[in-house]
Design a protein around this motif. Structure first.
Motif, PDB file in Angstrom:
ATOM      1  N   SER A 101      49.044  81.383 -28.679  1.00 64.32           N
ATOM      2  CA  SER A 101      48.677  80.056 -29.182  1.00 64.32           C
ATOM      3  C   SER A 101      49.773  79.020 -28.939  1.00 64.32           C
ATOM      4  O   SER A 101      49.846  78.020 -29.641  1.00 64.32           O
ATOM      5  N   SER A 102      50.600  79.239 -27.921  1.00 62.93           N
ATOM      6  CA  SER A 102      51.747  78.361 -27.656  1.00 62.93           C
ATOM      7  C   SER A 102      51.468  77.307 -26.594  1.00 62.93           C
ATOM      8  O   SER A 102      52.387  76.601 -26.159  1.00 62.93           O
ATOM      9  N   TYR A 103      50.222  77.160 -26.178  1.00 65.33           N
ATOM     10  CA  TYR A 103      49.857  76.186 -25.142  1.00 65.33           C
ATOM     11  C   TYR A 103      50.427  74.804 -25.446  1.00 65.33           C
ATOM     12  O   TYR A 103      50.995  74.134 -24.584  1.00 65.33           O
ATOM     13  N   GLU A 137      62.299  79.623 -21.748  1.00 63.19           N
ATOM     14  CA  GLU A 137      63.380  80.544 -22.109  1.00 63.19           C
ATOM     15  C   GLU A 137      63.111  81.200 -23.459  1.00 63.19           C
ATOM     16  O   GLU A 137      63.320  82.409 -23.633  1.00 63.19           O
ATOM     17  N   VAL A 138      62.639  80.410 -24.429  1.00 62.70           N
ATOM     18  CA  VAL A 138      62.329  80.950 -25.752  1.00 62.70           C
ATOM     19  C   VAL A 138      61.165  81.931 -25.677  1.00 62.70           C
ATOM     20  O   VAL A 138      61.212  83.025 -26.254  1.00 62.70           O
ATOM     21  N   LEU A 139      60.115  81.558 -24.966  1.00 55.60           N
ATOM     22  CA  LEU A 139      58.968  82.452 -24.833  1.00 55.60           C
ATOM     23  C   LEU A 139      59.346  83.741 -24.121  1.00 55.60           C
ATOM     24  O   LEU A 139      58.931  84.839 -24.522  1.00 55.60           O
ATOM     25  N   MET A 167      57.472  79.438 -31.659  1.00 59.18           N
ATOM     26  CA  MET A 167      57.094  79.867 -30.312  1.00 59.18           C
ATOM     27  C   MET A 167      57.183  81.394 -30.190  1.00 59.18           C
ATOM     28  O   MET A 167      56.285  82.043 -29.641  1.00 59.18           O
ATOM     29  N   ALA A 168      58.262  81.961 -30.724  1.00 60.08           N
ATOM     30  CA  ALA A 168      58.410  83.417 -30.699  1.00 60.08           C
ATOM     31  C   ALA A 168      57.329  84.085 -31.545  1.00 60.08           C
ATOM     32  O   ALA A 168      56.812  85.149 -31.184  1.00 60.08           O
ATOM     33  N   LEU A 169      56.963  83.441 -32.662  1.00 59.04           N
ATOM     34  CA  LEU A 169      55.922  83.978 -33.522  1.00 59.04           C
ATOM     35  C   LEU A 169      54.575  84.051 -32.797  1.00 59.04           C
ATOM     36  O   LEU A 169      53.769  84.948 -33.064  1.00 59.04           O
TER      37      LEU A 169
END
Length: 303
Positions: A68-70, A150-152, A91-93
């Motif tokens: 769901s990070s779109y 990078e976070v993803l 974002m990690a969640l």
């Protein structure tokens, strides 16, 4: 179960089923998404709802969940008063929520998680994701995309979904931004006929990914179902890579009214033609729900 083989290995062996639209599944469960953050808002407010949406698709037969990070960006969260560190946590969640759904699904087939990265226009939330041509350089777009990628990537998804890209310039920026992250990616354009939404020929747009080692599949998403066959054939011919397709229902998004108009033209029977055109990763985008994904899984399973 989580997978013991990579998605690239699975694509080399056969066809894999993608999930459908996250927003329509959340709305059907009663959640209000009339917000610039769209489904990303629920990462902060109702993360369990995200997990349940993913679970519905896994149970319907999807092998891959798209997170769901779109619309999850540092800039977008910042507009809502969410700071950098908390935005990174959310974002990690998004990746962990999909992983949790895979655990709860309790199925014997392999399951994978694709971390969604939408285009720059998704952050603007003004419909420009369907036009491209933002007035930014490739360097500027790369600087926008790299931090959240990078976070993803650090959240260890199986693949990064560089999706709904309207413009070959933005694709070039994204392909630069994923270098060295250690996570494979797929690249999908939003198209109209034989061109990107920004008007570039698909042959040229797909060619950008042909020699990108990070890219394990290339194709189209959030386009009309009838645009898929020709685009899939072009992607396969130009890149030699597995093709990924997940069109929307064929309805039209009215950005000003924030509503869908028209009727659905998506049917599970269309996927056989897409597979024959080279598609190896097949699902649906906006307005395509678990019932349709179940139909796709059944059609591909019988092929």
């Amino acid at each position: 179960m989580t997978s013991t083989i990579t998605l690239a290995e699975a694509l080399a062996a056969g066809t894999v089923v993608l999930d459908g639209g996250m927003s329509n599944q959340l709305e059907s469960a009663g959640h209000d998404l009339s917000d610039e953050l769209w489904s990303a808002r629920l990462l902060a407010e109702r993360p369990e709802a995200i997990t349940e949406a993913h679970l519905a698709y896994f149970r319907a037969g999807a092998d891959v969940a798209i997170t769901s990070s779109y619309q999850a960006t540092f800039e977008g969260f910042g507009k809502r008063g969410i700071g950098h560190d908390r935005a990174a946590e959310l974002m990690a969640l998004s990746v962990e929520s999909a992983r949790e759904a895979a655990r709860r699904a309790r199925v014997s087939r392999p399951l994978w998680v694709a971390a969604s990265a939408g285009p720059y226009g998704a952050m603007l939330a003004d419909g420009s994701e369907y036009r491209g041509r933002y007035g930014l350089t490739v360097d500027e777009l790369e600087r926008f995309h790299r931090p959240r990628l990078e976070v993803l990537a650090a959240a260890r998804p199986d693949v990064l979904a560089l999706e709904t890209v309207p413009d070959a310039d933005e694709a070039a920026a994204l392909l630069r931004a994923v270098r060295g992250l250690g996570v494979p990616a797929w690249l999908t354009y939003s198209v109209a006929g034989g061109r990107t939404r920004a008007g570039q020929p698909l042959e040229e747009a797909f060619a950008l990914a042909a020699d990108a080692d990070e890219v394990i599949a290339v194709g189209v998403n959030c386009c009309a179902p009838e645009d898929v066959d020709a685009a899939a054939s072009t992607a396969a011919r130009v890149t030699g890579k597995p093709v990924v397709v997940y069109p929307n229902s064929g309805e039209t998004w009215d950005a000003e009214a924030r509503a869908w108009t028209g009727r659905s033209r998506f049917t599970a029977g269309q996927v056989t033609g897409w597979q024959q055109a080279g598609a190896r990763l097949i699902g649906g985008c906006c307005r395509v729900g678990p019932e349709a994904i179940s139909g796709i899984a059944g059609t591909l399973g019988a092929a």
